[in-house]
Design a protein around this motif. Structure first.
Motif, short mmCIF file in Angstrom:
data_model
loop_
_atom_site.label_atom_id
_atom_site.label_comp_id
_atom_site.label_asym_id
_atom_site.label_seq_id
_atom_site.Cartn_x
_atom_site.Cartn_y
_atom_site.Cartn_z
N HIS A 213 0.92 -1.30 0.00
CA HIS A 213 -0.02 -0.01 -0.04
C HIS A 213 0.88 1.33 0.05
O HIS A 213 2.22 1.13 0.46
N ARG A 214 0.45 2.33 -0.61
CA ARG A 214 1.05 3.81 -0.59
C ARG A 214 0.77 4.00 1.03
O ARG A 214 0.10 3.66 1.86
N TRP A 215 1.71 5.11 1.29
CA TRP A 215 1.53 5.62 2.77
C TRP A 215 -0.03 6.06 3.20
O TRP A 215 -0.24 6.10 4.30
N ASN A 216 -0.45 6.88 2.03
CA ASN A 216 -1.96 7.20 2.29
C ASN A 216 -2.96 6.12 2.53
O ASN A 216 -4.10 6.11 2.88
N GLY B 136 -0.42 -2.45 -5.21
CA GLY B 136 -0.07 -3.60 -5.88
C GLY B 136 0.65 -4.44 -5.22
O GLY B 136 0.24 -4.90 -4.20
N LEU B 137 1.67 -5.16 -5.79
CA LEU B 137 2.16 -6.26 -5.06
C LEU B 137 4.00 -6.50 -5.44
O LEU B 137 4.04 -5.88 -6.65
N PHE B 138 4.67 -6.92 -4.58
CA PHE B 138 5.91 -7.27 -4.83
C PHE B 138 5.93 -8.78 -5.22
O PHE B 138 5.39 -9.60 -4.41
N TYR B 139 6.58 -9.21 -6.32
CA TYR B 139 6.78 -10.64 -6.62
C TYR B 139 8.22 -10.74 -6.94
O TYR B 139 8.61 -10.53 -7.90
N ASN B 140 8.80 -11.54 -6.06
CA ASN B 140 10.51 -11.66 -6.28
C ASN B 140 11.15 -10.38 -6.67
O ASN B 140 11.92 -10.15 -7.35
N ASP B 141 10.82 -9.51 -5.80
CA ASP B 141 11.33 -8.09 -5.69
C ASP B 141 10.91 -7.35 -6.83
O ASP B 141 11.47 -6.19 -6.98
N ALA B 142 10.07 -7.64 -7.64
CA ALA B 142 9.44 -6.97 -8.82
C ALA B 142 8.31 -6.41 -8.22
O ALA B 142 7.36 -6.88 -7.67
N HIS C 235 6.33 -1.46 5.86
CA HIS C 235 5.61 -2.47 4.88
C HIS C 235 4.58 -1.53 3.87
O HIS C 235 3.49 -1.94 3.42
N ARG C 236 4.98 -0.41 3.76
CA ARG C 236 4.27 0.56 2.88
C ARG C 236 5.21 1.41 1.90
O ARG C 236 6.38 1.54 2.32
N LEU C 237 4.55 1.94 0.92
CA LEU C 237 5.66 2.60 -0.23
C LEU C 237 5.52 4.02 0.18
O LEU C 237 4.46 4.69 0.43
N ILE C 238 6.53 4.77 0.32
CA ILE C 238 6.88 6.11 0.51
C ILE C 238 8.21 6.61 -0.07
O ILE C 238 8.89 5.92 -0.54
N THR C 239 8.04 7.96 -0.49
CA THR C 239 9.08 8.60 -1.33
C THR C 239 9.85 9.49 -0.47
O THR C 239 9.11 10.61 -0.04
N ARG C 240 11.10 9.48 -0.33
CA ARG C 240 12.13 10.55 0.30
C ARG C 240 12.49 11.64 -0.48
O ARG C 240 12.96 11.21 -1.61
N THR C 241 11.93 12.77 -0.39
CA THR C 241 12.14 13.81 -1.18
C THR C 241 13.64 14.01 -1.58
O THR C 241 13.78 14.47 -2.81
N ASP D 281 4.12 10.85 -0.40
CA ASP D 281 3.67 9.59 -0.52
C ASP D 281 3.87 9.18 -2.09
O ASP D 281 4.34 10.21 -2.93
N PHE D 282 4.22 7.98 -1.92
CA PHE D 282 4.70 7.35 -3.30
C PHE D 282 3.79 7.50 -4.44
O PHE D 282 2.71 7.75 -4.26
N PRO D 283 4.35 7.56 -5.56
CA PRO D 283 3.40 7.90 -6.74
C PRO D 283 2.11 6.94 -6.91
O PRO D 283 2.27 5.93 -6.65
N GLU D 284 1.29 7.59 -7.64
CA GLU D 284 -0.08 6.74 -7.88
C GLU D 284 0.23 5.62 -9.02
O GLU D 284 1.20 6.12 -9.90
N PRO D 285 -0.26 4.46 -8.90
CA PRO D 285 -0.09 3.56 -9.88
C PRO D 285 -0.46 4.09 -11.49
O PRO D 285 0.58 3.88 -12.20
N ASP D 286 -1.23 4.76 -11.51
CA ASP D 286 -1.58 5.43 -12.93
C ASP D 286 -0.35 6.45 -13.49
O ASP D 286 -0.41 6.57 -14.57
N THR D 287 0.27 6.83 -12.74
CA THR D 287 1.54 7.92 -13.14
C THR D 287 2.64 7.20 -13.54
O THR D 287 3.78 7.73 -14.14
N LEU D 288 2.84 5.80 -13.30
CA LEU D 288 4.18 5.29 -13.77
C LEU D 288 3.79 4.29 -14.69
O LEU D 288 2.77 3.95 -15.12
#
Length: 101
Positions: A5-8, A13-19, A50-56, A94-101
């Protein structure tokens, strides 16, 4: 397979073998230790509590990229519920939204 999950609290999504895969099954990056980088090697964020976050301070940092994998069907059939949002620590966004990647 680990759902993420994102920080919010939004399901990303998911990690599968670090992907890293988005909730619609697109492969968008890799986990390298605690950092997450795009397929082109750009810093996207990190895994913290256990969440996604971005260090500015790390935005724009480059690393070695990777080869995109096929779309994962599991991402389209399993949708975990969102979690409670957490307060953003200083120096993070917060980590980017899936639609932006």
């Amino acid at each position: 397979m680990n759902f993420v999950h994102r920080w919010n609290g939004d399901y990303f999504g998911l990690f599968y073998n670090d992907a890293l895969y988005t909730k619609d099954g697109r492969h968008v990056g890799y986990r390298r230790r605690h950092e997450v980088v795009s397929l082109k090697g750009l810093y996207l964020g990190e895994v913290k509590n256990h969440r996604l976050i971005t260090r500015t301070a790390n935005v724009g940092k480059r690393s070695i990229g990777g080869v995109p994998m096929l779309r994962m069907a599991v991402g389209t059939t399993v949708t975990p519920m969102n979690e409670q949002p957490l307060d953003l620590p200083a120096g993070f966004e917060d980590f980017p939204e899936p639609d932006t990647l």
